[in-house]
Design a protein around this motif. Structure first.
Motif, PDB file in Angstrom:
ATOM      1  N   ASP A 189      40.698  -1.735  29.985  1.00 53.78           N
ATOM      2  CA  ASP A 189      39.998  -1.399  31.219  1.00 53.78           C
ATOM      3  C   ASP A 189      38.849  -0.461  30.859  1.00 53.78           C
ATOM      4  O   ASP A 189      39.044   0.722  30.608  1.00 53.78           O
ATOM      5  CB  ASP A 189      40.955  -0.723  32.202  1.00 53.78           C
ATOM      6  N   LEU A 190      37.616  -1.003  30.834  1.00 51.16           N
ATOM      7  CA  LEU A 190      36.470  -0.209  30.380  1.00 51.16           C
ATOM      8  C   LEU A 190      36.190   0.967  31.301  1.00 51.16           C
ATOM      9  O   LEU A 190      35.590   1.954  30.886  1.00 51.16           O
ATOM     10  CB  LEU A 190      35.230  -1.112  30.287  1.00 51.16           C
ATOM     11  N   SER A 191      36.613   0.873  32.547  1.00 50.12           N
ATOM     12  CA  SER A 191      36.373   1.995  33.468  1.00 50.12           C
ATOM     13  C   SER A 191      37.169   3.223  33.075  1.00 50.12           C
ATOM     14  O   SER A 191      36.879   4.331  33.503  1.00 50.12           O
ATOM     15  CB  SER A 191      36.725   1.577  34.897  1.00 50.12           C
ATOM     16  N   GLN A 192      38.222   3.025  32.235  1.00 51.65           N
ATOM     17  CA  GLN A 192      39.046   4.144  31.815  1.00 51.65           C
ATOM     18  C   GLN A 192      38.635   4.703  30.452  1.00 51.65           C
ATOM     19  O   GLN A 192      39.251   5.645  29.959  1.00 51.65           O
ATOM     20  CB  GLN A 192      40.520   3.689  31.738  1.00 51.65           C
ATOM     21  N   VAL A 193      37.618   4.107  29.850  1.00 48.29           N
ATOM     22  CA  VAL A 193      37.185   4.566  28.534  1.00 48.29           C
ATOM     23  C   VAL A 193      36.211   5.714  28.692  1.00 48.29           C
ATOM     24  O   VAL A 193      35.221   5.616  29.415  1.00 48.29           O
ATOM     25  CB  VAL A 193      36.511   3.420  27.749  1.00 48.29           C
ATOM     26  N   ALA A 194      36.511   6.825  28.044  1.00 47.69           N
ATOM     27  CA  ALA A 194      35.644   8.002  28.127  1.00 47.69           C
ATOM     28  C   ALA A 194      34.332   7.722  27.402  1.00 47.69           C
ATOM     29  O   ALA A 194      34.311   7.075  26.364  1.00 47.69           O
ATOM     30  CB  ALA A 194      36.348   9.211  27.493  1.00 47.69           C
ATOM     31  N   LEU A 195      33.237   8.204  27.975  1.00 44.80           N
ATOM     32  CA  LEU A 195      31.936   8.032  27.345  1.00 44.80           C
ATOM     33  C   LEU A 195      31.810   8.959  26.146  1.00 44.80           C
ATOM     34  O   LEU A 195      32.141  10.136  26.220  1.00 44.80           O
ATOM     35  CB  LEU A 195      30.817   8.333  28.343  1.00 44.80           C
ATOM     36  N   ALA A 196      31.332   8.419  25.050  1.00 47.51           N
ATOM     37  CA  ALA A 196      31.156   9.235  23.859  1.00 47.51           C
ATOM     38  C   ALA A 196      29.907  10.085  23.985  1.00 47.51           C
ATOM     39  O   ALA A 196      28.970   9.762  24.715  1.00 47.51           O
ATOM     40  CB  ALA A 196      31.029   8.328  22.633  1.00 47.51           C
ATOM     41  N   GLU A 197      29.882  11.207  23.264  1.00 50.90           N
ATOM     42  CA  GLU A 197      28.707  12.066  23.250  1.00 50.90           C
ATOM     43  C   GLU A 197      27.565  11.332  22.550  1.00 50.90           C
ATOM     44  O   GLU A 197      27.759  10.698  21.516  1.00 50.90           O
ATOM     45  CB  GLU A 197      29.019  13.363  22.509  1.00 50.90           C
ATOM     46  N   ILE A 198      26.390  11.399  23.143  1.00 51.71           N
ATOM     47  CA  ILE A 198      25.230  10.702  22.584  1.00 51.71           C
ATOM     48  C   ILE A 198      24.441  11.659  21.703  1.00 51.71           C
ATOM     49  O   ILE A 198      24.061  12.753  22.120  1.00 51.71           O
ATOM     50  CB  ILE A 198      24.331  10.156  23.706  1.00 51.71           C
ATOM     51  N   PHE A 199      24.222  11.248  20.481  1.00 52.77           N
ATOM     52  CA  PHE A 199      23.414  12.036  19.558  1.00 52.77           C
ATOM     53  C   PHE A 199      22.014  11.430  19.484  1.00 52.77           C
ATOM     54  O   PHE A 199      21.859  10.218  19.375  1.00 52.77           O
ATOM     55  CB  PHE A 199      24.036  12.036  18.155  1.00 52.77           C
ATOM     56  N   VAL A 200      20.999  12.264  19.559  1.00 54.00           N
ATOM     57  CA  VAL A 200      19.609  11.826  19.468  1.00 54.00           C
ATOM     58  C   VAL A 200      19.082  12.155  18.085  1.00 54.00           C
ATOM     59  O   VAL A 200      19.054  13.318  17.686  1.00 54.00           O
ATOM     60  CB  VAL A 200      18.734  12.496  20.548  1.00 54.00           C
ATOM     61  N   LEU A 201      18.692  11.121  17.352  1.00 52.98           N
ATOM     62  CA  LEU A 201      18.154  11.304  16.006  1.00 52.98           C
ATOM     63  C   LEU A 201      16.642  11.147  16.076  1.00 52.98           C
ATOM     64  O   LEU A 201      16.125  10.072  16.369  1.00 52.98           O
ATOM     65  CB  LEU A 201      18.748  10.261  15.048  1.00 52.98           C
ATOM     66  N   ARG A 202      15.922  12.241  15.846  1.00 54.27           N
ATOM     67  CA  ARG A 202      14.470  12.221  15.926  1.00 54.27           C
ATOM     68  C   ARG A 202      13.867  11.510  14.720  1.00 54.27           C
ATOM     69  O   ARG A 202      14.393  11.589  13.616  1.00 54.27           O
ATOM     70  CB  ARG A 202      13.927  13.655  15.981  1.00 54.27           C
ATOM     71  N   ALA A 203      12.744  10.821  14.957  1.00 56.70           N
ATOM     72  CA  ALA A 203      12.057  10.123  13.865  1.00 56.70           C
ATOM     73  C   ALA A 203      11.426  11.126  12.911  1.00 56.70           C
ATOM     74  O   ALA A 203      10.916  12.169  13.327  1.00 56.70           O
ATOM     75  CB  ALA A 203      10.978   9.200  14.428  1.00 56.70           C
ATOM     76  N   ALA A 204      11.467  10.789  11.625  1.00 55.48           N
ATOM     77  CA  ALA A 204      10.833  11.625  10.613  1.00 55.48           C
ATOM     78  C   ALA A 204       9.320  11.418  10.663  1.00 55.48           C
ATOM     79  O   ALA A 204       8.809  10.460  11.262  1.00 55.48           O
ATOM     80  CB  ALA A 204      11.366  11.268   9.230  1.00 55.48           C
ATOM     81  N   ASP A 205       8.579  12.310  10.000  1.00 54.57           N
ATOM     82  CA  ASP A 205       7.112  12.229  10.026  1.00 54.57           C
ATOM     83  C   ASP A 205       6.603  10.905   9.473  1.00 54.57           C
ATOM     84  O   ASP A 205       5.668  10.304  10.017  1.00 54.57           O
ATOM     85  CB  ASP A 205       6.511  13.392   9.224  1.00 54.57           C
TER      86      ASP A 205
END
Length: 233
Positions: A189-205
């Protein structure tokens, strides 16, 4: 990877009938980037051009009279193209002339000096079956300006072909992407699955620089600001 985009102009269409090369133009790409290290030579073919060929390139016998003959430029050409992958539009035509010129000088064939050939005409026919696939037609298709091309010129045509080749092989030529999501039955049941923390990876120069280069290419192709720039505002 080192690639050379090459074009020739000739006195006629058949080297077996004594026709010769009278202009060679080459554009260098290293890792798909133009380097500016180009090769361009006019050559005295020691004969007149056929009328049809002269109407195409406009290089008269008088203009070419004081230019070097092929054997005077061949060592420069051999050194320039050595070990590179060569990109030609309608490769059999140019290769026939180049191999003929090398054979007249008792040199190994042109093919032996390079690391393979890409024929953009053959590629275009696979991508656009039944369509016109001349260099002019491909410039129109990819939005590459060739308004300054009144007559054929080997260096000008090589420069246009380099732009066409990069556009043809960019990988994603349309601005839209069709994403298909397959639904997989897991019994969860996907409604019962906790959302994972989203990590933002910034682009390198260097990644940002590569992205800017790609956008510049798209700007050039559409002759203005591409949709990705306006969408980012």
């Amino acid at each position: 990877m080192r690639q050379i985009v090459l074009d020739t102009e000739t006195t006629g269409i058949n080297p077996k009938l004594g026709n010769r090369i009278l202009e060679i133009g080459c554009v260098e790409l290293v890792n798909r980037k133009l380097t500016g290290n180009n090769f361009h030579r006019y050559i005295n073919p020691q004969r007149d051009s056929e009328e049809g060929a002269l109407n195409v390139h406009g290089l008269t016998t008088e203009f070419l009279a004081d230019k070097p003959v092929f054997h005077q430029v061949v060592e420069e050409l051999r050194e320039y193209i050595r070990g590179a992958q060569v990109i030609i539009h309608n490769a059999p035509f140019d290769l026939a002339f180049l191999n003929h010129e090398f054979r007249l000088l008792n040199l190994p064939p042109f093919d032996d000096h390079i690391d393979g050939v890409i024929d953009t005409l053959a590629q275009a026919k696979e991508m656009r079956p039944g369509k016109r696939n001349s260099l002019d037609a491909l410039c129109d298709h990819f939005g590459i300006s060739n308004a300054h091309r009144k007559l054929h010129g080997a260096l000008l045509d090589a420069e246009l072909l380099a732009d066409v080749y990069l556009a043809m092989t960019r990988g994603q030529n349309s601005l839209g992407m069709d994403i298909v999501v397959e639904e997989v039955s897991t019994g969860i049941d996907l409604s019962q699955v906790a959302l994972a923390e989203i990590f933002v990876l910034r682009a390198a120069d260097d990644e940002l620089a590569a992205h800017e280069e790609l956008l510049n290419g798209l700007d050039k192709a559409v002759k203005g600001a591409c949709v990705w720039r306006t969408a980012a505002v």
